[in-house]
Each structure stands twice: as C-alpha cells, then as structure tokens.
Design a protein around this motif. Sequence first.
Motif, short mmCIF file in Angstrom:
data_model
loop_
_atom_site.label_atom_id
_atom_site.label_comp_id
_atom_site.label_asym_id
_atom_site.label_seq_id
_atom_site.Cartn_x
_atom_site.Cartn_y
_atom_site.Cartn_z
N UNK A 116 0.83 -1.20 0.00
CA UNK A 116 0.00 0.00 0.00
C UNK A 116 0.86 1.25 0.00
N UNK A 117 1.89 1.26 0.84
CA UNK A 117 2.80 2.41 0.92
C UNK A 117 3.48 2.65 -0.42
N UNK A 118 3.94 1.59 -1.06
CA UNK A 118 4.61 1.72 -2.35
C UNK A 118 3.65 2.22 -3.43
N UNK A 119 2.42 1.71 -3.42
CA UNK A 119 1.42 2.13 -4.40
C UNK A 119 1.06 3.60 -4.23
N UNK A 120 0.97 4.05 -2.99
CA UNK A 120 0.65 5.47 -2.73
C UNK A 120 1.78 6.38 -3.19
N UNK A 166 -7.20 1.03 -3.65
CA UNK A 166 -8.51 0.70 -3.07
C UNK A 166 -8.59 -0.77 -2.71
N UNK A 167 -8.08 -1.61 -3.61
CA UNK A 167 -8.07 -3.05 -3.36
C UNK A 167 -7.24 -3.39 -2.12
N UNK A 168 -6.05 -2.79 -2.03
CA UNK A 168 -5.17 -3.07 -0.89
C UNK A 168 -5.79 -2.62 0.42
N UNK A 169 -6.43 -1.48 0.43
CA UNK A 169 -7.08 -0.98 1.65
C UNK A 169 -8.20 -1.91 2.08
N UNK A 170 -8.96 -2.39 1.11
CA UNK A 170 -10.04 -3.31 1.44
C UNK A 170 -9.50 -4.63 1.97
N UNK A 171 -8.42 -5.10 1.35
CA UNK A 171 -7.82 -6.36 1.81
C UNK A 171 -7.25 -6.22 3.22
N UNK A 172 -6.65 -5.06 3.50
CA UNK A 172 -6.11 -4.83 4.85
C UNK A 172 -7.24 -4.78 5.87
N UNK A 173 -8.32 -4.09 5.52
CA UNK A 173 -9.47 -3.99 6.42
C UNK A 173 -10.11 -5.36 6.64
N UNK A 174 -10.24 -6.11 5.55
CA UNK A 174 -10.83 -7.44 5.64
C UNK A 174 -9.92 -8.38 6.43
N UNK A 211 -15.05 -7.31 -6.30
CA UNK A 211 -15.41 -7.05 -7.69
C UNK A 211 -14.44 -7.78 -8.63
N UNK A 212 -14.82 -7.80 -9.90
CA UNK A 212 -13.98 -8.34 -10.97
C UNK A 212 -13.74 -7.21 -11.96
N UNK A 213 -12.53 -6.75 -12.07
CA UNK A 213 -12.20 -5.69 -13.02
C UNK A 213 -11.97 -6.30 -14.41
N UNK A 214 -12.73 -5.80 -15.39
CA UNK A 214 -12.65 -6.31 -16.76
C UNK A 214 -12.18 -5.17 -17.65
N UNK A 227 -10.69 -8.78 -7.34
CA UNK A 227 -10.38 -7.99 -6.15
C UNK A 227 -11.12 -8.63 -4.99
N UNK A 228 -10.37 -9.15 -4.03
CA UNK A 228 -10.99 -9.88 -2.92
C UNK A 228 -11.53 -8.93 -1.85
N UNK A 229 -12.55 -9.40 -1.14
CA UNK A 229 -13.18 -8.61 -0.09
C UNK A 229 -12.22 -8.38 1.06
#
Length: 229
Positions: A116-120, A166-174, A211-214, A227-229
């Motif tokens: 997440x830090x690297x992506x930001x 967004x995906x990483x934040x959700x994964x961290x929260x989950x 979600x599934x990004x297409x 993208x996992x919950x």
Amino acid sequence: MTEEEFAALKEDFDRRANEHARNRMHAKRYSGPIKCGACGYARSFVTKTNAKGEEVVTVKPCQKADAYGNKCGNGGGKETYVDAAVYAQLVEYKQELEQDLEGNNGSDAEQLEQELHQAEQKLDKAKKALSRVMEMYEEGDYTKAEFQERRDQRKEQISSLENNIEELKQRINYHEQVTNEERLEKVGEVLEVWDGEASKVNKLLRLVIDRINFKRDEDGKLIIQVVYS
C-alpha cells in the motif's frame, strides 16, 4: 398489419425475449461483482449466435459516458474468458491461503501495508508527472497529439494505481476482521459449487470477492483482475 407481418413481429419479439432471459441467466454468476476496469462502471452481458449456430455470451463494451459525454469505450470479451480467469485466480488465492496457514509466507498484514505504501508513492509521482505534462503543453513543448497521448497514458496509470490502492485498503481492512481459516473455507465453498447453479455461485462468490475488473489495454490485451473482499 397483415397476418404475415404480425407473425414475423411476434417471432422477433419472442426471440429477443428469450435472448434477454438467457442474458439474465448467464449474468447471474457475475451479477454485481463485474466492473469496468477503466471507469469502475458495472458491466453487462449479451448473448449472440455465431456462424456455427452456437450461443456465445460476451461482456458488452462499456458505454458509460463522463460529464462531457465521452464514452468509456473499454472493450468487451467472451464470458468464457471471465470464467477461466476468475476460477484460476480463486485456485491461486486458495493455495496462497493454505501456504500462509502453514507459516510459509510470513506476515500477510505487513506485506499488504508495504504494498500500500509503495502504491501510494507511485500514485503521488504519477499525479505530479501528469501536472508536468499539462504545464509543458501550456508552454508549447508538446503538440496537441503528443499532449493527448502523454495525458491519456498518465491518466490510465493513475486510474490503475487508484484501483490497486482501493483493493489493498479493502484487503487490509478485511484481513483485520476475518481469519485466513474463514477465508479459506469460503473460497473452498465457491470452488466446490463452481459448475452448479449460477445464482448459488454468485451468492458465495460475493462473500469472497469485492469485484472483478474487466479491461482491455491499448494493445487489446484482456485484463481480468479479481479484487478480494
């Protein structure tokens, strides 16, 4: 209207009604989770018959328009591609969870935080680069065509990074709320019923993924990301 005209109209109406029903049936598995990887808008399906008389279900090109009326234009593709990609990623995710539970992957939470830090950081650099492109165009260093190309490249990069963050934040929260044992159990349930009733698969799938990004990139390559919950 003649009887012949009425009969032809009714036949066309029945055909389209059946097609819509098939669309709904095929969309049940991915109803809700499948999104446009470029703009985030929900994607839909269409059923067509090919030259061999076979029914082919495809994800329709994205027609979402922005505030200026410009359509997203992100391309479509066969539903079978979605099936293969999602199933393969679920199997891979299941293996990762099993390895993590065996203690072979270290701290998953720490790894996610680092990613997440690297992506930001990358997002911040990409936004600054976009600002420089705008400035150089205003100063006359780029032609309009050069500016549009560089601007679109940076915007696509920014969009991709924002989706990743967004995906990483959700994964961290989950990760903080659900144990890997629970995740593994849910993924296993989805894989067990994969070839079963579409609505049941969808119900279980939505417990596992967000979600599934297409998306199709500039070269037409299809990118399907779970993208996992």
